[in-house]
Design a protein around this motif. Structure first.
Motif, PDB file in Angstrom:
ATOM      1  N   HIS A 137       0.690  -1.128   0.109  1.00  0.00           N
ATOM      2  CA  HIS A 137       0.053  -0.023   0.094  1.00  0.00           C
ATOM      3  C   HIS A 137       0.947   1.323  -0.100  1.00  0.00           C
ATOM      4  N   GLY A 138       2.109   1.027  -0.240  1.00  0.00           N
ATOM      5  CA  GLY A 138       3.084   1.934  -0.235  1.00  0.00           C
ATOM      6  C   GLY A 138       3.267   3.040   1.091  1.00  0.00           C
ATOM      7  N   ASN A 147      -3.519  -7.380  -1.060  1.00  0.00           N
ATOM      8  CA  ASN A 147      -3.810  -6.236  -1.531  1.00  0.00           C
ATOM      9  C   ASN A 147      -5.138  -6.607  -2.162  1.00  0.00           C
ATOM     10  N   ARG A 148      -6.154  -5.708  -1.920  1.00  0.00           N
ATOM     11  CA  ARG A 148      -7.537  -6.255  -2.239  1.00  0.00           C
ATOM     12  C   ARG A 148      -8.015  -5.751  -3.567  1.00  0.00           C
ATOM     13  N   GLU A 201      -3.821 -14.167  -8.035  1.00  0.00           N
ATOM     14  CA  GLU A 201      -2.687 -13.863  -8.830  1.00  0.00           C
ATOM     15  C   GLU A 201      -1.412 -13.620  -8.051  1.00  0.00           C
ATOM     16  N   GLN A 202      -1.758 -12.846  -6.922  1.00  0.00           N
ATOM     17  CA  GLN A 202      -0.710 -12.313  -6.066  1.00  0.00           C
ATOM     18  C   GLN A 202       0.063 -13.420  -5.205  1.00  0.00           C
ATOM     19  N   GLY A 223       1.993 -15.640   7.021  1.00  0.00           N
ATOM     20  CA  GLY A 223       0.677 -15.816   6.578  1.00  0.00           C
ATOM     21  C   GLY A 223       0.338 -14.418   5.872  1.00  0.00           C
ATOM     22  N   VAL A 224      -1.002 -14.301   5.746  1.00  0.00           N
ATOM     23  CA  VAL A 224      -1.532 -13.249   4.866  1.00  0.00           C
ATOM     24  C   VAL A 224      -2.869 -12.475   5.743  1.00  0.00           C
ATOM     25  N   LYS A 225      -2.590 -11.336   5.768  1.00  0.00           N
ATOM     26  CA  LYS A 225      -3.810 -10.341   6.412  1.00  0.00           C
ATOM     27  C   LYS A 225      -4.808  -9.994   5.602  1.00  0.00           C
ATOM     28  N   LEU A 226      -5.990 -10.429   5.808  1.00  0.00           N
ATOM     29  CA  LEU A 226      -6.914 -10.062   5.079  1.00  0.00           C
ATOM     30  C   LEU A 226      -7.916  -8.896   5.776  1.00  0.00           C
TER      31      LEU A 226
END
Length: 534
Positions: free
Chosen positions: A224-225, A253-254, A259-260, A280-283
């Motif tokens: 997200h920069g 990244n929503r 594909e990411q 892991g991944v944060k959603l």
């Protein structure tokens, strides 16, 4: 080797729950747990002075870089009203030049909304100097006209009204949420590398001072920069300054889809060569009720009292299911932010789909926050083996504006608010996190709030509120958080585990308000990283 003796040690190990002594080898691992009379005289002895000892606390959901920036750069936290916010802002405006951005965080969203402040309010104070105020939950903010102009958001910038608030004429009010706020923050000049290192260093010191020996950074990566905390952890480790045990979840990244995943796995493989582990991944499934970005099953009002619909899903249900099934298939843990009951249900539905598609594998999925859980979804955490990551401080009547929440969602829905006993009876896994800087990172505050539903005596009483026992919250903050954060050598004090522990001034299970106790010492790998008397 060294022996820590003369302690009241609650080990967290059901086979040997209490001890008075630990022996630690030169690698910082426990090689013996037992009584003082079992310790030979031929090794160094460290007297615990009869202190009460617990396994070191693990914060399962925290943002140290953001918190550290507030420590070293100023904060709006603690101001009693909007006049206090304006006083801090005016003070900061005396620093820097006319074009330098001012970014301050920590205002209370409900207080700000009810004050009627808008971009015009900030314009009258700051003029054309860019100003961004971020609220205490970090999901929304208020900016002035200069920032709206720079970002191209004067009339919404193509974002829906949930993300860029506009008036009846389509003119932006200055309130931004979620991605719109992130987009603005990404335009601000980045902090220097030394500032970021100082922020993480300051955060680590503060976390150690409250008994935290390790944590799960709930948003790593720079998709997200806004800057990535991981390189700062790695640099501090290279300098010999990183003492904490750290894992993290990569921020999804929503705007993109599955594909990411390969990029996430490549990032994970690169980082995991270091002592920092991305597991892991944060959603983000929704936002917060105050901004009307929480996903609820029923219509509710925003902080200003305006009734709206049920709130948005930040990831569509079908896309969420596809994402969680795909992440689970490659063994990535999924760490889901879900405040509203519909977001909780969507998260559980996605895990259920993953369990059907992939079976019960090694992934350790969790839902953080879960302020509201509907009757139908209460048993599903245990059934699906989903950890509930609890922020105990949020449940305190003297932290959250409970009456404000009741006004937003209604009395019936408030019956599903922090259903501690109901959820615990299902046998689910608990972990504990602070979401600092959103709320206090002190585990003693979290224990107090979840057991008393208040941080201090005299808080407004609410009959029928459910509570957890101190033993349950301590377990969540130790072995529960170590499990969900994938810190396998932490959480209990037994042979082969890290000698990471905290010495307290008393037993938090024996007092009404655990936060009346103090952290006297925090030890990692058998070495003190914090001492109160220093």
């Amino acid at each position: 080797m060294r022996a820590f003796i003369n302690g009241r040690i609650r080990t967290g190990d059901p086979e040997l729950p209490w001890a008075t002594a630990l022996v630690v080898d030169d690698a910082g691992l426990i090689v013996h747990v037992g009584g003082d009379d079992q310790i030979g005289r031929d090794i160094e002895h460290v007297d615990l002075g009869g202190g009460f000892v617990l396994p070191g606390f693990i914060d399962a959901h925290v943002h140290p870089k953001m918190a550290g920036l507030q420590i070293i750069g100023g904060t709006l936290v603690g101001q009693p009203d909007v006049e206090g916010y304006w006083g801090v802002l005016r003070s900061r405006l005396t620093e820097g030049g006319e074009s330098d951005w001012v970014v301050l965080a920590g205002y209370a969203a409900i207080v700000m909304a009810q004050s009627g402040a808008t971009r015009a309010t900030l314009d009258s104070i700051a003029g054309s100097r860019p100003v961004v105020l971020v609220n205490s939950d970090l999901h929304g903010g208020l900016v002035n006209s200069a920032v709206l102009s720079i970002a191209g958001f004067e009339h919404g910038g193509g974002y829906p009204s949930e993300l860029v608030e506009v008036d009846a004429d389509g003119v932006a009010s200055g309130y931004l949420n979620e991605e719109a706020l992130n987009a603005v923050l990404a335009l601000a000049p980045p902090a220097s590398e030394e500032t970021l290192l100082a922020a993480v260093r300051a955060a680590q010191a503060h976390l150690h001072s409250v008994g935290v020996v390790g944590w799960h950074d709930a948003l790593v990566g720079d998709q997200h920069g806004l800057g990535d905390s991981v390189p700062r952890y790695i640099e501090l480790h290279a300098r010999g300054e990183l003492t904490a045990r750290v894992t993290g979840a990569y921020g999804w990244n929503r705007a993109r889809g599955v594909e990411q995943i390969e990029a996430v796995r490549a990032y994970q493989a690169d980082v995991n060569r270091s002592p920092i582990k991305v597991v892991g991944v944060k959603l983000l499934l929704d936002g917060v009720n105050e901004a009307h970005t929480a996903a609820m099953l029923h219509p509710y009002s925003d902080a200003s009292g305006h009734l709206h619909d049920e709130g948005p899903s930040l990831i569509g249900r079908e896309a969420l299911i596809e994402t969680v099934v795909a992440l689970d298939a490659v063994g990535l843990d999924v760490h889901m932010h879900a405040v509203g009951d519909r977001a909780v249900r969507d998260g559980l539905d996605a895990v259920e789909a993953a369990r059907r598609a992939n079976g019960y594998g090694e992934a350790r999925h969790q839902i953080a926050h879960a302020l509201f859980v509907s009757d139908a979804d209460v048993p599903r955490f245990a059934e699906l083996d989903v950890t509930l990551d609890n922020q105990g401080v949020w449940s305190a009547a003297d932290f959250l504006d409970v009456d404000g929440y009741a006004a937003m969602v209604g009395d019936e829905v408030m019956q599903t608010f922090y259903r501690y006993e109901t959820l615990h009876a299902t046998g689910l896994r608990w972990s504990a996190g602070s979401d600092w800087p959103v709320s206090s990172p002190a585990p003693l505050d979290g224990i107090t709030a979840a057991t008393r539903r208040a941080l201090a005596p005299g808080a407004p009483a609410h009959d029928g509120w459910e509570r957890l026992s101190a033993e349950t919250v301590i377990t969540a903050y130790t072995s529960g958080s170590a499990y969900s954060s994938r810190l396998p050598l932490n959480g209990t004090l037994r042979v082969g585990m890290n000698a990471d522990f905290v010495r307290l001034s008393g037993d938090p299970t024996a007092v009404d308000y655990a936060n009346t106790l103090t952290v006297e010492e925090t030890v990692i790998g058998g070495k003190p990283v914090f001492r109160a008397d220093d």
